[in-house]
Motif scaffolding. Structure first.
Motif, PDB file in Angstrom:
ATOM      1  N   GLY A  12      11.921   9.295   8.293  1.00  0.00           N
ATOM      2  CA  GLY A  12      12.575  10.336   7.497  1.00  0.00           C
ATOM      3  C   GLY A  12      11.658  11.027   6.508  1.00  0.00           C
ATOM      4  N   TYR A  13      10.342  10.946   6.695  1.00  0.00           N
ATOM      5  CA  TYR A  13       9.414  11.615   5.782  1.00  0.00           C
ATOM      6  C   TYR A  13       8.845  12.865   6.451  1.00  0.00           C
ATOM      7  N   ASP A  14       8.582  13.874   5.630  1.00  0.00           N
ATOM      8  CA  ASP A  14       8.131  15.160   6.171  1.00  0.00           C
ATOM      9  C   ASP A  14       6.632  15.237   6.397  1.00  0.00           C
ATOM     10  N   SER A  15       5.872  14.486   5.597  1.00  0.00           N
ATOM     11  CA  SER A  15       4.423  14.657   5.722  1.00  0.00           C
ATOM     12  C   SER A  15       3.727  13.331   5.458  1.00  0.00           C
ATOM     13  N   PHE A  16       2.496  13.257   5.955  1.00  0.00           N
ATOM     14  CA  PHE A  16       1.708  12.073   5.686  1.00  0.00           C
ATOM     15  C   PHE A  16       1.141  12.131   4.284  1.00  0.00           C
ATOM     16  N   ARG A  17       0.930  10.973   3.729  1.00  0.00           N
ATOM     17  CA  ARG A  17       0.230  10.926   2.459  1.00  0.00           C
ATOM     18  C   ARG A  17      -1.265  10.989   2.743  1.00  0.00           C
ATOM     19  N   PRO A  18      -2.061  11.247   1.691  1.00  0.00           N
ATOM     20  CA  PRO A  18      -3.501  11.386   1.912  1.00  0.00           C
ATOM     21  C   PRO A  18      -4.063  10.197   2.689  1.00  0.00           C
ATOM     22  N   GLY A  19      -4.804  10.493   3.749  1.00  0.00           N
ATOM     23  CA  GLY A  19      -5.468   9.439   4.507  1.00  0.00           C
ATOM     24  C   GLY A  19      -4.671   8.928   5.684  1.00  0.00           C
ATOM     25  N   GLN A  20      -3.361   8.936   5.575  1.00  0.00           N
ATOM     26  CA  GLN A  20      -2.550   8.339   6.635  1.00  0.00           C
ATOM     27  C   GLN A  20      -2.766   9.028   7.986  1.00  0.00           C
ATOM     28  N   GLY A  21      -2.706  10.349   7.957  1.00  0.00           N
ATOM     29  CA  GLY A  21      -2.839  11.104   9.197  1.00  0.00           C
ATOM     30  C   GLY A  21      -4.179  10.833   9.871  1.00  0.00           C
ATOM     31  N   PRO A  38      -4.850   1.960  -2.199  1.00  0.00           N
ATOM     32  CA  PRO A  38      -4.193   1.138  -3.211  1.00  0.00           C
ATOM     33  C   PRO A  38      -2.793   0.705  -2.774  1.00  0.00           C
ATOM     34  N   THR A  39      -2.321  -0.347  -3.386  1.00  0.00           N
ATOM     35  CA  THR A  39      -0.970  -0.839  -3.142  1.00  0.00           C
ATOM     36  C   THR A  39       0.027   0.305  -3.293  1.00  0.00           C
ATOM     37  N   GLY A  40       0.911   0.393  -2.341  1.00  0.00           N
ATOM     38  CA  GLY A  40       1.943   1.418  -2.442  1.00  0.00           C
ATOM     39  C   GLY A  40       1.536   2.751  -1.834  1.00  0.00           C
ATOM     40  N   ALA A  41       0.285   2.859  -1.374  1.00  0.00           N
ATOM     41  CA  ALA A  41      -0.182   4.137  -0.839  1.00  0.00           C
ATOM     42  C   ALA A  41       0.389   4.405   0.548  1.00  0.00           C
ATOM     43  N   GLY A  42       0.842   3.330   1.208  1.00  0.00           N
ATOM     44  CA  GLY A  42       1.437   3.532   2.521  1.00  0.00           C
ATOM     45  C   GLY A  42       0.551   3.074   3.664  1.00  0.00           C
ATOM     46  N   LYS A  43      -0.063   1.910   3.510  1.00  0.00           N
ATOM     47  CA  LYS A  43      -0.909   1.373   4.578  1.00  0.00           C
ATOM     48  C   LYS A  43      -0.067   0.952   5.779  1.00  0.00           C
ATOM     49  N   SER A  44       1.047   0.265   5.486  1.00  0.00           N
ATOM     50  CA  SER A  44       1.863  -0.241   6.591  1.00  0.00           C
ATOM     51  C   SER A  44       2.260   0.883   7.536  1.00  0.00           C
ATOM     52  N   LEU A  45       2.635   2.003   6.914  1.00  0.00           N
ATOM     53  CA  LEU A  45       3.069   3.123   7.731  1.00  0.00           C
ATOM     54  C   LEU A  45       1.997   3.569   8.725  1.00  0.00           C
ATOM     55  N   CYS A  46       0.728   3.438   8.340  1.00  0.00           N
ATOM     56  CA  CYS A  46      -0.372   3.861   9.227  1.00  0.00           C
ATOM     57  C   CYS A  46      -0.317   3.101  10.548  1.00  0.00           C
ATOM     58  N   ILE A 291       5.397  -8.804  -1.747  1.00  0.00           N
ATOM     59  CA  ILE A 291       6.674  -8.346  -2.275  1.00  0.00           C
ATOM     60  C   ILE A 291       6.660  -6.828  -2.198  1.00  0.00           C
ATOM     61  N   ASP A 292       7.523  -6.329  -1.352  1.00  0.00           N
ATOM     62  CA  ASP A 292       7.502  -4.921  -1.029  1.00  0.00           C
ATOM     63  C   ASP A 292       8.556  -4.146  -1.797  1.00  0.00           C
ATOM     64  N   LYS A 293       9.166  -4.802  -2.782  1.00  0.00           N
ATOM     65  CA  LYS A 293      10.275  -4.177  -3.498  1.00  0.00           C
ATOM     66  C   LYS A 293       9.789  -2.850  -4.072  1.00  0.00           C
ATOM     67  N   GLY A 319       6.405   0.609  -9.190  1.00  0.00           N
ATOM     68  CA  GLY A 319       6.452   2.002  -8.748  1.00  0.00           C
ATOM     69  C   GLY A 319       5.967   2.300  -7.344  1.00  0.00           C
ATOM     70  N   ARG A 320       6.213   1.397  -6.402  1.00  0.00           N
ATOM     71  CA  ARG A 320       5.813   1.699  -5.028  1.00  0.00           C
ATOM     72  C   ARG A 320       6.560   2.887  -4.462  1.00  0.00           C
ATOM     73  N   ASP A 321       7.724   3.168  -5.021  1.00  0.00           N
ATOM     74  CA  ASP A 321       8.491   4.311  -4.518  1.00  0.00           C
ATOM     75  C   ASP A 321       7.955   5.636  -5.050  1.00  0.00           C
ATOM     76  N   VAL A 583      17.286  14.776   3.963  1.00  0.00           N
ATOM     77  CA  VAL A 583      17.091  13.918   2.791  1.00  0.00           C
ATOM     78  C   VAL A 583      15.870  13.032   2.955  1.00  0.00           C
ATOM     79  N   TYR A 584      15.135  12.870   1.868  1.00  0.00           N
ATOM     80  CA  TYR A 584      13.933  12.058   1.835  1.00  0.00           C
ATOM     81  C   TYR A 584      14.231  10.646   2.354  1.00  0.00           C
ATOM     82  N   GLY A 585      13.478  10.220   3.356  1.00  0.00           N
ATOM     83  CA  GLY A 585      13.647   8.859   3.863  1.00  0.00           C
ATOM     84  C   GLY A 585      14.796   8.688   4.844  1.00  0.00           C
TER      85      GLY A 585
HETATM   86  P1  ADP Z   1       1.089  -0.457   1.080  1.00  0.00           P
HETATM   87  O1  ADP Z   1       1.184  -1.311   2.302  1.00  0.00           O
HETATM   88  O2  ADP Z   1      -0.088   0.459   1.089  1.00  0.00           O
HETATM   89  O3  ADP Z   1       1.157  -1.223  -0.209  1.00  0.00           O
HETATM   90  P2  ADP Z   1       3.594   0.560   2.007  1.00  0.00           P
HETATM   91  O4  ADP Z   1       3.173   0.867   3.389  1.00  0.00           O
HETATM   92  O5  ADP Z   1       4.410  -0.669   1.794  1.00  0.00           O
HETATM   93  O6  ADP Z   1       2.338   0.515   1.041  1.00  0.00           O
HETATM   94  O7  ADP Z   1       4.340   1.852   1.453  1.00  0.00           O
HETATM   95  C1  ADP Z   1       4.839   1.938   0.145  1.00  0.00           C
HETATM   96  C2  ADP Z   1       6.052   2.832   0.107  1.00  0.00           C
HETATM   97  O8  ADP Z   1       5.690   4.175   0.375  1.00  0.00           O
HETATM   98  C3  ADP Z   1       7.091   2.449   1.148  1.00  0.00           C
HETATM   99  O9  ADP Z   1       8.350   2.501   0.528  1.00  0.00           O
HETATM  100  C4  ADP Z   1       6.937   3.526   2.212  1.00  0.00           C
HETATM  101  O10 ADP Z   1       8.144   3.759   2.896  1.00  0.00           O
HETATM  102  C5  ADP Z   1       6.508   4.729   1.390  1.00  0.00           C
HETATM  103  N1  ADP Z   1       5.716   5.684   2.185  1.00  0.00           N
HETATM  104  C6  ADP Z   1       4.663   5.404   2.966  1.00  0.00           C
HETATM  105  N2  ADP Z   1       4.192   6.531   3.553  1.00  0.00           N
HETATM  106  C7  ADP Z   1       4.962   7.558   3.136  1.00  0.00           C
HETATM  107  C8  ADP Z   1       4.981   8.986   3.381  1.00  0.00           C
HETATM  108  N3  ADP Z   1       4.109   9.583   4.188  1.00  0.00           N
HETATM  109  N4  ADP Z   1       5.928   9.708   2.753  1.00  0.00           N
HETATM  110  C9  ADP Z   1       6.803   9.121   1.930  1.00  0.00           C
HETATM  111  N5  ADP Z   1       6.848   7.806   1.667  1.00  0.00           N
HETATM  112  C10 ADP Z   1       5.941   7.009   2.249  1.00  0.00           C
END
Ligand code: ADP
Ligand code: MG
Length: 749
Positions: A12-21, A38-46, A291-293, A319-321, A583-585
């Protein structure tokens, strides 16, 4: 499906964060990858998006059971087929999972590194179509890292045992070069795409509080942040036990976590935290990895951590969100002494003497870096980033150092008065009575005590309350006064000898309002800022629904939707279920599962509050103020007692965001002494007439104003406030364009 389509459809996200793409694209061309983000940057999503687009299975090696379980839950809830295999499952369950995996039922399979040695697993892996092996938390492979796991070293042998080498990708948040090199070499990555993104987390606010009264600080902090989720790190188990007890006694729902608890207790407590049953958790550094909260709003450090690596990792759990969050470190000189003591006493029986000495030096250095961070007056964010090898140029403008440019004030006289007052009250009362007396307050309670008859009554009337607070803190810090530990917090005399001998009392005060402000910080504005009081009320209802769903489905609330998604629903407040699509997400699966229920809440809210203005960002509907609600019309410009000429208007001092009172003061100043000041009420009445603001009703009889979309265009803003009773409302802020408009309104030609 392209990577972007997968991102939208599943997450449900519109764009990649820096580096992800970049990482995803590299992987999809078959390249190995190493991403340091950094933590929260969105590594898992990659790796998750990559896994969706690669043919077979992606094996994710992850160090912690809780981490795997959380991620798999979240993936399943997004409609992605994933499973985990770890020691929490029975043999039969493991067999079943492996059979399903072999049949191609999963896109992602999470395993602990130990599993790679099991023969059942090896024969599964040899036969399966493994497209990629992802090593999450890859710094665990490095002996230089703080979380070295010997079992990570077995990954390479496992890869070598496979008939065909899959793509290897590794992810970590640990920045240092040595660790990066270790990961590359130990995993034998082949020509990997290496990506190191910036380490800054702009939504985190950093602050250091030098205080010995840490318990008081924590209690006050929690009172000031009701209902917010946060982690409080302590250095020792004993501190954890004590603090958690204190918080519980004070009525806060706080869980605790440390290695001294039974596995069962740790699991329960951790879940209470994750499921928001206990919004706060007090823990040692044993807590947190994996802890991914996403909605952790603050991380407090009750003690100074032993290294910047640890600090940034722990603080980074806030503030991971992406919404604003605070990281506050409580510092006392004692922390340094204790840390050094522990370091000196540490025994390393397995190490050669020389290695042990090297290790000691390294850790001592890390400690010194931490101490410098605690004592610096320079920008805290930049101190951190510089340590991790970045070269920030300007101060960030949004950390404790940047925002608190203090001035030392000599308050010795006032200090003596405060001490006299405590003496006169015979050390029997707390701060409220002492301050009330000093300020000469007219209160029944004070009269009852005979305070007006005291010599110190009213002697500090001129000092603002905030200064009294800072002065008291200083007197406690200096030991001139002491405060009892019980709930009455009675003030008594301490040792005042130095004062009698001529010592000064210096207090750090914020500078008097200076015209030039510190750098503005638009990057810290959050989506929540755009919600009005009504928007926040709807937000609360959506949260309640989220909790209900989370409980019935056994999911953490943020796996259903993050706060940002709920806020976005309030912003958009769609008029049809289909309107929930953007809607976001909101991925496809979540749309099918949840959109209708959340939409129903929005619709019900709108039906109950037809005139509510939910937000200021999207002009969803024309929020014309209801007829008959308009207060008395104010006199028009020319008739107003206050007016400006072309000339005096030129004297008006523009400022970046005035409150009503500041605007009024600036107008009065321009008008000159002979002129009656304009009233804020008159200004607001005119704005109302121009349809630039609208009225919002409070649940009580009160109301406040928020800008209409036209008002926002004109330069009006709205700042959230919370009343003493906890009711959110907003105050108007006037930016230069609307200041100009108002000035022109007052000009009499
Ligand atoms: P990391 O593993 O780097 O600590 P996560 O992969 O757990 O970070 O991502 C942290 C949060 O950011 C998650 O809630 C995730 O859904 C959100 N997120 C990741 N990539 C994006 C994106 N491109 N757009 C919006 N939210 C994102
Ligand atoms: Mg991660």
């Amino acid at each position: 499906m392209t990577p972007l389509e997968a991102l939208k459809r599943y997450f449900g996200y519109d764009s990649f964060r820096p580096g992800q793409g970049e990482i995803v694209n590299a992987i999809l061309t078959g390249r190995d990858a190493l991403a340091v983000m950094p933590t929260g940057a969105g590594k898992s999503l990659c790796y998750q998006v990559s896994a969706l687009l690669l043919p077979g299975i992606t094996l994710v090696i992850s160090p912690l059971i809780s981490l795997m379980q959380d991620q798999v839950k979240a993936l399943n809830n997004a409609g992605i087929r994933a499973a985990f295999i770890n020691s929490s499952l029975s043999e039969a369950q493991i067999d079943k999972a492996l059979t399903l995996a072999a049949e191609g039922s999963y896109k992602l399979l999470y395993v602990a590194p130990e599993r790679l040695e099991s023969s059942a697993f090896r024969s599964f892996a040899a036969a399966a179509e493994l497209s990629m092996i992802t090593v999450d938390e890859a710094h665990c492979i490095s002996q230089w890292g703080q979380d070295f796991r010997p079992s990570y070293l077995k990954i390479l042998a496992f890869v070598d045992s496979l008939p065909r080498r899959p793509i290897l990708s590794a992810f970590t948040a640990t920045a240092t070069r040595a660790v990066q090199e270790d990961i590359r070499c130990t995993l034998r990555l082949q020509d990997p795409k290496v990506l190191v993104t910036g380490f800054d987390r702009p939504n985190l606010y950093f602050q250091v509080e030098a205080t010995r009264r840490k318990d008081d600080f924590v209690l006050q902090y929690l009172r000031d942040h009701p209902g917010e989720s946060g982690i409080i790190y302590c250095a020792t188990r004993k501190n954890v036990d004590k603090l958690q007890e204190l918080l519980t006694e004070a009525g806060f729902a706080a869980a605790k976590y440390h290695a001294g608890l039974t596995a069962e207790a740790r699991r329960t407590n951790q879940n209470d935290f994750i499921y928001d049953k206990a919004p706060v958790i007090v823990a040692t550094n044993a807590f947190g990895m994996g802890i991914d909260k996403s909605n952790v709003r603050f991380v407090l450090h009750y003690n100074m951590p032993s290294s910047m690596e640890n600090y940034y990792q722990e603080a980074g759990r806030a503030g991971r969100d992406g919404l604003p969050a605070q990281c506050v470190l409580l510092f006392s000189a004692q922390d340094v002494i204790i840390n050094k003591f522990l370091l000196e006493r540490r025994e390393n029986p397995d190490l050669e003497e020389e290695d042990a000495a090297l290790l000691y030096q390294r850790d001592l250095q890390r400690l010194q870096v931490m101490e410098q961070y605690c004592r610096t007056t320079a920008c805290l964010r930049n101190t951190i980033l510089t340590y991790f090898g970045e070269h920030p140029t300007a101060p960030c403008g949004s950390c404790g150092s940047c925002n608190n440019v203090y001035e030392q004030a000599d308050l010795t006289d006032a200090a003596k008065r405060m001490i006299n007052c405590v003496a006169e009250l015979r050390g029997r009362f707390g701060k409220a009575v002492v301050f009330g007396t000093l300020q000469g307050a007219n209160r029944a309670r004070l009269r009852e005590l005979g305070a007006p008859g005291l010599k110190s009554y009213g002697t500090l009337q001129a000092l603002p309350r905030d200064t009294l607070d800072r002065l008291l803190a200083q007197l406690l810090e200096d030991g001139y006064l002491v405060q009892t530990d019980d709930q009455y917090a009675v003030l008594r005399l301490g040792d005042i000898t130095p004062l009698k001998e001529g010592a000064q009392v210096l207090v750090r005060l914020p500078p008097r309002q200076e015209p030039e402000r510190t750098v503005p910080k638009p990057q810290n504005r959050s989506i929540m800022d755009s919600l009005t009081g009504a928007g926040l009320a709807l937000f609360a209802e959506l949260r309640a629904l989220r909790l209900e769903i989370a409980q019935s489905e056994g999911l953490p609330p943020y796996v259903v939707f993050g706060d940002k998604s709920l806020a976005d629903m309030c912003l958009r407040a769609p008029r049809s279920v289909e309107g929930m699509i953007g809607v976001y997400g909101m991925g496809e699966r979540k749309y099918e599962k949840y959109a209708a229920r959340f939409f129903a809440v929005i619709e019900a809210y709108r039906a109950a509050h037809p005139d509510a203005v939910l937000s200021l960002a999207l002009p969803a509907a024309e929020p014309a103020p209801a007829e008959g609600e308009t207060p008395r019309k104010a006199a028009k410009g020319p008739k107003a007692a206050f007016s400006l000429t072309e000339e005096t208007a030129g004297q008006f001092r523009y400022g970046d965001a005035y409150t009503g009172a500041e605007l009024k003061a600036a107008l009065a100043e321009a008008g000159g002494p002979g002129m009656k000041a304009p009233t804020i009420k008159a200004i607001e009445a005119w704005l109302l007439e121009q349809r630039l603001i609208a009225m919002e009703k409070l649940p009580t009889s009160g109301f406040y104003y928020v800008p209409t979309p036209a008002g926002v265009d004109a330069g009006l803003r709205s700042a959230e406030r919370v009343s003493a009773r906890g009711t959110p409302y907003a105050v108007l802020q006037y930016t230069p364009p609307v200041q100009r408009m108002i000035v022109e309104h007052f000009i009499v030609k």
